[in-house]
Design a protein around this motif. Structure first.
Motif, PDB file in Angstrom:
ATOM      1  N   GLY A   1       0.793  -1.219   0.000  1.00 59.19           N
ATOM      2  CA  GLY A   1       0.000   0.000   0.000  1.00 59.19           C
ATOM      3  C   GLY A   1       0.827   1.271   0.000  1.00 59.19           C
ATOM      4  N   ASN A   2       2.112   1.145  -0.243  1.00 59.90           N
ATOM      5  CA  ASN A   2       3.028   2.292  -0.215  1.00 59.90           C
ATOM      6  C   ASN A   2       3.085   2.914  -1.617  1.00 59.90           C
ATOM      7  OD1 ASN A   2       5.274   4.019  -0.172  1.00 59.90           O
ATOM      8  ND2 ASN A   2       6.410   2.711   1.252  1.00 59.90           N
ATOM      9  N   PRO A   3       2.540   4.103  -1.809  1.00 58.88           N
ATOM     10  CA  PRO A   3       2.503   4.692  -3.158  1.00 58.88           C
ATOM     11  C   PRO A   3       3.889   4.969  -3.730  1.00 58.88           C
ATOM     12  CG  PRO A   3       1.877   6.331  -1.513  1.00 58.88           C
ATOM     13  CD  PRO A   3       1.939   5.010  -0.793  1.00 58.88           C
ATOM     14  N   HIS A   4       4.873   5.147  -2.869  1.00 59.17           N
ATOM     15  CA  HIS A   4       6.224   5.426  -3.345  1.00 59.17           C
ATOM     16  C   HIS A   4       6.916   4.187  -3.913  1.00 59.17           C
ATOM     17  CE1 HIS A   4       5.818   9.341  -1.499  1.00 59.17           C
ATOM     18  NE2 HIS A   4       5.535   8.774  -0.344  1.00 59.17           N
ATOM     19  N   ALA A   5       6.311   3.005  -3.677  1.00 54.67           N
ATOM     20  CA  ALA A   5       6.893   1.763  -4.176  1.00 54.67           C
ATOM     21  C   ALA A   5       6.374   1.375  -5.562  1.00 54.67           C
ATOM     22  CB  ALA A   5       6.622   0.628  -3.189  1.00 54.67           C
ATOM     23  N   ILE A   6       5.349   2.066  -6.052  1.00 57.56           N
ATOM     24  CA  ILE A   6       4.775   1.743  -7.357  1.00 57.56           C
ATOM     25  C   ILE A   6       5.793   2.070  -8.452  1.00 57.56           C
ATOM     26  CG2 ILE A   6       2.891   2.166  -8.974  1.00 57.56           C
ATOM     27  CD1 ILE A   6       2.015   0.803  -6.384  1.00 57.56           C
ATOM     28  N   GLY A   7       5.995   1.112  -9.351  1.00 54.80           N
ATOM     29  CA  GLY A   7       6.947   1.296 -10.443  1.00 54.80           C
ATOM     30  C   GLY A   7       8.388   1.077 -10.033  1.00 54.80           C
ATOM     31  N   GLU A   8       8.605   0.568  -8.822  1.00 56.01           N
ATOM     32  CA  GLU A   8       9.967   0.398  -8.296  1.00 56.01           C
ATOM     33  C   GLU A   8      10.299  -1.082  -8.123  1.00 56.01           C
ATOM     34  OE1 GLU A   8      12.137   2.708  -7.867  1.00 56.01           O
ATOM     35  OE2 GLU A   8      10.951   4.562  -7.820  1.00 56.01           O
ATOM     36  N   ALA A   9      11.593  -1.379  -8.162  1.00 55.35           N
ATOM     37  CA  ALA A   9      12.128  -2.696  -7.799  1.00 55.35           C
ATOM     38  C   ALA A   9      13.010  -2.507  -6.582  1.00 55.35           C
ATOM     39  CB  ALA A   9      12.932  -3.290  -8.947  1.00 55.35           C
ATOM     40  N   VAL A  10      12.894  -3.428  -5.628  1.00 51.05           N
ATOM     41  CA  VAL A  10      13.632  -3.278  -4.378  1.00 51.05           C
ATOM     42  C   VAL A  10      13.977  -4.651  -3.818  1.00 51.05           C
ATOM     43  CG1 VAL A  10      11.474  -3.084  -3.062  1.00 51.05           C
ATOM     44  CG2 VAL A  10      13.585  -2.225  -2.071  1.00 51.05           C
ATOM     45  N   HIS A  11      15.184  -4.797  -3.293  1.00 56.69           N
ATOM     46  CA  HIS A  11      15.497  -6.039  -2.574  1.00 56.69           C
ATOM     47  C   HIS A  11      15.392  -5.803  -1.073  1.00 56.69           C
ATOM     48  CE1 HIS A  11      19.735  -4.466  -3.567  1.00 56.69           C
ATOM     49  NE2 HIS A  11      19.632  -4.298  -2.256  1.00 56.69           N
ATOM     50  N   ILE A  12      15.149  -6.891  -0.354  1.00 60.39           N
ATOM     51  CA  ILE A  12      15.019  -6.843   1.101  1.00 60.39           C
ATOM     52  C   ILE A  12      15.918  -7.930   1.666  1.00 60.39           C
ATOM     53  CG2 ILE A  12      13.465  -6.983   3.082  1.00 60.39           C
ATOM     54  CD1 ILE A  12      11.121  -6.470   1.146  1.00 60.39           C
ATOM     55  N   THR A  13      16.999  -7.537   2.326  1.00 58.80           N
ATOM     56  CA  THR A  13      17.903  -8.518   2.923  1.00 58.80           C
ATOM     57  C   THR A  13      18.439  -7.990   4.246  1.00 58.80           C
ATOM     58  OG1 THR A  13      20.094  -7.805   2.116  1.00 58.80           O
ATOM     59  CG2 THR A  13      18.701  -9.010   0.548  1.00 58.80           C
ATOM     60  N   SER A  14      19.093  -8.866   4.961  1.00 60.43           N
ATOM     61  CA  SER A  14      19.849  -8.460   6.138  1.00 60.43           C
ATOM     62  C   SER A  14      21.069  -7.657   5.699  1.00 60.43           C
ATOM     63  CB  SER A  14      20.297  -9.700   6.910  1.00 60.43           C
ATOM     64  OG  SER A  14      21.209  -9.364   7.934  1.00 60.43           O
ATOM     65  N   ASP A  15      21.620  -6.858   6.611  1.00 58.24           N
ATOM     66  CA  ASP A  15      22.875  -6.158   6.354  1.00 58.24           C
ATOM     67  C   ASP A  15      24.079  -7.002   6.766  1.00 58.24           C
ATOM     68  OD1 ASP A  15      21.805  -3.723   5.349  1.00 58.24           O
ATOM     69  OD2 ASP A  15      21.286  -3.114   7.384  1.00 58.24           O
ATOM     70  N   GLU A  16      23.834  -8.150   7.369  1.00 57.48           N
ATOM     71  CA  GLU A  16      24.923  -9.017   7.839  1.00 57.48           C
ATOM     72  C   GLU A  16      25.468  -9.850   6.681  1.00 57.48           C
ATOM     73  OE1 GLU A  16      25.656 -12.289  11.406  1.00 57.48           O
ATOM     74  OE2 GLU A  16      23.702 -12.176  10.419  1.00 57.48           O
ATOM     75  N   THR A  17      26.780  -9.897   6.548  1.00 56.14           N
ATOM     76  CA  THR A  17      27.428 -10.685   5.511  1.00 56.14           C
ATOM     77  C   THR A  17      28.387 -11.671   6.163  1.00 56.14           C
ATOM     78  OG1 THR A  17      27.291  -8.811   3.977  1.00 56.14           O
ATOM     79  CG2 THR A  17      28.806 -10.585   3.395  1.00 56.14           C
ATOM     80  N   LEU A  18      28.328 -12.940   5.729  1.00 50.96           N
ATOM     81  CA  LEU A  18      29.145 -14.006   6.313  1.00 50.96           C
ATOM     82  C   LEU A  18      29.865 -14.773   5.218  1.00 50.96           C
ATOM     83  CD1 LEU A  18      26.462 -15.610   8.657  1.00 50.96           C
ATOM     84  CD2 LEU A  18      28.348 -14.182   9.416  1.00 50.96           C
ATOM     85  N   THR A  19      31.017 -15.356   5.561  1.00 52.48           N
ATOM     86  CA  THR A  19      31.587 -16.369   4.676  1.00 52.48           C
ATOM     87  C   THR A  19      30.793 -17.653   4.874  1.00 52.48           C
ATOM     88  OG1 THR A  19      33.171 -17.264   6.282  1.00 52.48           O
ATOM     89  CG2 THR A  19      33.895 -15.365   4.953  1.00 52.48           C
ATOM     90  N   TRP A  20      30.864 -18.535   3.883  1.00 50.12           N
ATOM     91  CA  TRP A  20      30.175 -19.815   4.032  1.00 50.12           C
ATOM     92  C   TRP A  20      30.816 -20.646   5.140  1.00 50.12           C
ATOM     93  CZ3 TRP A  20      25.599 -21.374   2.495  1.00 50.12           C
ATOM     94  CH2 TRP A  20      24.961 -20.662   1.466  1.00 50.12           C
ATOM     95  N   ASN A  21      32.125 -20.518   5.331  1.00 49.77           N
ATOM     96  CA  ASN A  21      32.755 -21.224   6.449  1.00 49.77           C
ATOM     97  C   ASN A  21      32.161 -20.766   7.777  1.00 49.77           C
ATOM     98  OD1 ASN A  21      34.465 -22.638   4.747  1.00 49.77           O
ATOM     99  ND2 ASN A  21      36.186 -21.244   5.005  1.00 49.77           N
ATOM    100  N   ALA A  22      31.958 -19.455   7.926  1.00 43.92           N
ATOM    101  CA  ALA A  22      31.381 -18.924   9.158  1.00 43.92           C
ATOM    102  C   ALA A  22      29.936 -19.397   9.331  1.00 43.92           C
ATOM    103  CB  ALA A  22      31.453 -17.405   9.166  1.00 43.92           C
TER     104      ALA A  22
END
Length: 332
Positions: A207-228
């Motif tokens: 329902g957010n009018p500012h999102a119409i016509g937009e593409a956006v990803h949603i992820t965590s800001d945490e980045t890990l190695t696969w070993n971790a």
């Protein structure tokens, strides 16, 4: 807010459905099974039967329609016909696998090119996005494109390589003291997002009018190695995992279905810039750290036998690959 979810019972969609109901959304689920959370209206219908779907939806309109189960261009073409006059916003679930592979730069924004020669799934999602944005530009079809990355919940521990029955067999190998396969040297960077975090960002787009016509990803800001990541999974299981590193190219050659999910996705180092979702949804940020989230997932899986799906075929394949790889290394 009145919302229609097509699907609504998967890892991502179930978390969003639960949050939407909690927030007071008048939620309708269009599903083949009729499953879904308490508090949602259920319409039993296969949306791929367009005539039946048109009949079931006759006279109805929604503030938001979300399709969680559209994967191919012909499916979004159908959705455009069904919902052109029925909704104020149509949200398409795409994928972060659509982003350029191999990456020219590890930091991904929504303007990173969409190109994936390794994975048909990603190419189909790109084609869907192209059709939807063309409809937005030509007829003002009110699309918002959302690109999840590796999103997990309670029922399955996120790993890079598993068989047809999911990730339990990887955990079983750890518990049995058997080595588990990790692609490359395990030092490529990856982002895991808990489905409850994803749901909060997603709800802010509804329902957010500012999102119409937009593409956006949603992820965590945490980045890990696969070993971790594997170390965190091991700690949750109470074991020290034995990691067998094998190149992604070799694994893809030995198991061709890994070509897309490895070379077209998880073998790449990725860091997501979430500035856009935070701009569209003020106050959003992911709160579930991976070691905390995966501990919760492990506890759930271990206490729910239905989540523990044995996969002897995949287990035997791992044994064969590790034995052959180790023999080759020893021979030199």
């Amino acid at each position: 807010m009145k919302a229609l979810f097509i699907g609504g019972t998967g890892t991502i969609s179930s978390a969003i459905s639960s949050l939407a109901i909690e927030k007071g959304v008048e939620l309708t689920l269009l599903t083949r099974s009729g499953n879904g959370p308490e508090g949602a209206e259920r319409l039993i219908c296969d949306v791929n039967d367009e005539d039946r779907a048109f009949s079931v939806l006759k006279g109805r309109s929604f503030d938001v329609v979300v399709d969680f189960v559209a994967f191919r261009p012909e499916q979004v073409e159908r959705d455009i016909r069904l919902f052109q006059e029925r909704t104020g916003q149509y949200i398409f679930i795409s994928s972060a696998s659509t982003y350029q592979k191999p990456l020219a730069h590890p930091v991904i924004t929504e303007s990173t090119p969409l190109y994936n020669p390794y994975w048909q799934y990603a190419r189909d999602k790109i084609a869907c996005e192209t059709l939807l944005m063309a409809a937005y530009r030509s007829t003002a079809f009110p699309v918002t494109i959302v690109r999840p990355s590796h999103t997990y919940g309670d029922c399955s521990v996120p790993v890079a390589i598993h068989g047809a029955q999911g990730s339990w067999q990887v955990l079983a190998r750890m518990l049995e003291g058997k080595p588990v396969i990790v692609h490359g040297d395990g030092l490529s960077l990856w982002t895991f997002t808990h489905n409850t975090d994803f749901a909060r960002g997603f709800y802010g787009l509804m329902g957010n009018p500012h999102a119409i016509g937009e593409a956006v990803h949603i992820t965590s800001d945490e980045t890990l190695t696969w070993n971790a990541a594997f170390a965190a999974i091991g700690r949750a299981l109470g074991v020290e995992p034995i990691l067998q590193h094998i190149s992604s190219d070799l694994l893809s050659a030995l198991r061709p279905e890994l070509l897309g999910t490895l070379l077209g996705d998880k073998a790449n180092s990725v860091i997501f810039d979430n500035s856009k979702i935070k701009r569209l949804v003020p106050g959003f940020f992911a709160t579930v750290r991976f070691d905390e989230g995966v501990r919760r997932t492990v506890e759930y899986v271990r206490s729910h036998p239905e989540c523990q799906k044995a996969d002897p075929e995949f287990d035997a394949w791992c044994d064969r690959v590790i034995k052959a790889y180790s023999s080759c290394v020893r021979s030199f």
